[in-house]
Scaffold this motif. Structure first.
Motif, PDB file in Angstrom:
ATOM      1  N   THR A  28       0.840  -1.202   0.000  1.00  0.00           N
ATOM      2  CA  THR A  28       0.000   0.000   0.000  1.00  0.00           C
ATOM      3  C   THR A  28       0.878   1.258   0.000  1.00  0.00           C
ATOM      4  O   THR A  28       0.599   2.218  -0.732  1.00  0.00           O
ATOM      5  CB  THR A  28      -0.956  -0.001   1.217  1.00  0.00           C
ATOM      6  OG1 THR A  28      -1.750  -1.187   1.163  1.00  0.00           O
ATOM      7  CG2 THR A  28      -1.870   1.206   1.193  1.00  0.00           C
ATOM      8  N   GLN A  29       1.920   1.246   0.784  1.00  0.00           N
ATOM      9  CA  GLN A  29       2.845   2.399   0.827  1.00  0.00           C
ATOM     10  C   GLN A  29       3.527   2.610  -0.515  1.00  0.00           C
ATOM     11  O   GLN A  29       3.905   3.730  -0.859  1.00  0.00           O
ATOM     12  CB  GLN A  29       3.893   2.212   1.927  1.00  0.00           C
ATOM     13  CG  GLN A  29       3.323   2.362   3.320  1.00  0.00           C
ATOM     14  CD  GLN A  29       4.352   2.060   4.411  1.00  0.00           C
ATOM     15  OE1 GLN A  29       5.488   1.690   4.130  1.00  0.00           O
ATOM     16  NE2 GLN A  29       3.921   2.207   5.659  1.00  0.00           N
ATOM     17  N   ALA A  30       3.672   1.530  -1.284  1.00  0.00           N
ATOM     18  CA  ALA A  30       4.300   1.634  -2.604  1.00  0.00           C
ATOM     19  C   ALA A  30       3.305   2.077  -3.673  1.00  0.00           C
ATOM     20  O   ALA A  30       3.646   2.185  -4.844  1.00  0.00           O
ATOM     21  CB  ALA A  30       4.927   0.310  -2.989  1.00  0.00           C
ATOM     22  N   GLY A  31       2.043   2.314  -3.259  1.00  0.00           N
ATOM     23  CA  GLY A  31       1.040   2.806  -4.203  1.00  0.00           C
ATOM     24  C   GLY A  31       0.156   1.727  -4.809  1.00  0.00           C
ATOM     25  O   GLY A  31      -0.561   1.983  -5.774  1.00  0.00           O
ATOM     26  N   PHE A  32       0.196   0.546  -4.256  1.00  0.00           N
ATOM     27  CA  PHE A  32      -0.634  -0.548  -4.777  1.00  0.00           C
ATOM     28  C   PHE A  32      -1.507  -1.084  -3.661  1.00  0.00           C
ATOM     29  O   PHE A  32      -1.025  -1.443  -2.591  1.00  0.00           O
ATOM     30  CB  PHE A  32       0.260  -1.678  -5.326  1.00  0.00           C
ATOM     31  CG  PHE A  32      -0.519  -2.881  -5.779  1.00  0.00           C
ATOM     32  CD1 PHE A  32      -1.311  -2.828  -6.914  1.00  0.00           C
ATOM     33  CD2 PHE A  32      -0.459  -4.073  -5.066  1.00  0.00           C
ATOM     34  CE1 PHE A  32      -2.034  -3.930  -7.326  1.00  0.00           C
ATOM     35  CE2 PHE A  32      -1.176  -5.183  -5.465  1.00  0.00           C
ATOM     36  CZ  PHE A  32      -1.963  -5.116  -6.603  1.00  0.00           C
ATOM     37  N   ASP A  33      -2.811  -1.135  -3.919  1.00  0.00           N
ATOM     38  CA  ASP A  33      -3.732  -1.710  -2.937  1.00  0.00           C
ATOM     39  C   ASP A  33      -3.964  -3.177  -3.313  1.00  0.00           C
ATOM     40  O   ASP A  33      -4.666  -3.467  -4.290  1.00  0.00           O
ATOM     41  CB  ASP A  33      -5.059  -0.947  -2.939  1.00  0.00           C
ATOM     42  CG  ASP A  33      -6.009  -1.430  -1.866  1.00  0.00           C
ATOM     43  OD1 ASP A  33      -5.672  -2.382  -1.127  1.00  0.00           O
ATOM     44  OD2 ASP A  33      -7.111  -0.859  -1.758  1.00  0.00           O
ATOM     45  N   PRO A  34      -3.405  -4.104  -2.561  1.00  0.00           N
ATOM     46  CA  PRO A  34      -3.463  -5.523  -2.932  1.00  0.00           C
ATOM     47  C   PRO A  34      -4.745  -6.237  -2.505  1.00  0.00           C
ATOM     48  O   PRO A  34      -4.887  -7.437  -2.766  1.00  0.00           O
ATOM     49  CB  PRO A  34      -2.261  -6.111  -2.198  1.00  0.00           C
ATOM     50  CG  PRO A  34      -2.169  -5.298  -0.956  1.00  0.00           C
ATOM     51  CD  PRO A  34      -2.555  -3.899  -1.381  1.00  0.00           C
ATOM     52  N   LYS A  35      -5.674  -5.535  -1.884  1.00  0.00           N
ATOM     53  CA  LYS A  35      -6.847  -6.205  -1.306  1.00  0.00           C
ATOM     54  C   LYS A  35      -7.650  -6.999  -2.331  1.00  0.00           C
ATOM     55  O   LYS A  35      -8.035  -8.145  -2.066  1.00  0.00           O
ATOM     56  CB  LYS A  35      -7.741  -5.186  -0.606  1.00  0.00           C
ATOM     57  CG  LYS A  35      -7.131  -4.627   0.655  1.00  0.00           C
ATOM     58  CD  LYS A  35      -8.020  -3.578   1.284  1.00  0.00           C
ATOM     59  CE  LYS A  35      -7.278  -2.933   2.462  1.00  0.00           C
ATOM     60  NZ  LYS A  35      -7.992  -1.777   2.974  1.00  0.00           N
TER      61      LYS A  35
END
Length: 106
Positions: A28-35
Motif C-alpha cells: 500500500t505504501q508503494a502505491g498498490f492496494d493488494p486487497k
C-alpha cells in the motif's frame, strides 16, 4: 528449469497469498492496494482446495470400483472354469464339447 509438482504449485499459491497478506502495508505504501488481488487469490485457493478434495475422493472411488470389478471378474471366471471342469467330469476329457469349451480359455 525443472517442472513444479502439483504440491509445489499449491504451496506457491499459499506462500504468495500469506506473504501478500503479511505485506499489505508495504504494498500500500508503494502505491498498490493488494486487497482485490488477495481476495481473488483467496477465492481461487479455496476452489483449488475443494477441487483437490473432490479429486482425492474420486481417486479413492476409482480404486474401490477397480477392486470390486476385479473381484467380480475373478468370481465369474472361477465359476465358469469350474463349470467346464464339471462338464469334463460328466462327458470325459476326449469329448468334443469339452475340447470346444477348453479352447475358449486359450
Amino acid at each position: 528449469m525443472a517442472r513444479q509438482t502439483e504440491k509445489e504449485k499449491r504451496d506457491f499459491v499459499d506462500h504468495i497469498l500469506t506473504t501478500a497478506q503479511d505485506e499489505t502495508e508495504t504494498l500500500t505504501q508503494a502505491g498498490f492496494d493488494p486487497k482485490l488481488r488477495i481476495e481473488g487469490l483467496k477465492s481461487k485457493s479455496t476452489l483449488l482446495k475443494e477441487a483437490e478434495v473432490a479429486q482425492q475422493k474420486a481417486q479413492a472411488a476409482a480404486i474401490d470400483a477397480t477392486k470390486a470389478s476385479n473381484e467380480a471378474l475373478k468370481d465369474a471366471y472361477d465359476d465358469a472354469s469350474s463349470f467346464v471342469n464339471l462338464i469334463e467330469g460328466l462327458l470325459g476329457k476326449d469329448n468334443s464339447l469339452v475340447h470346444k469349451l477348453r479352447k475358449f480359455r486359450n
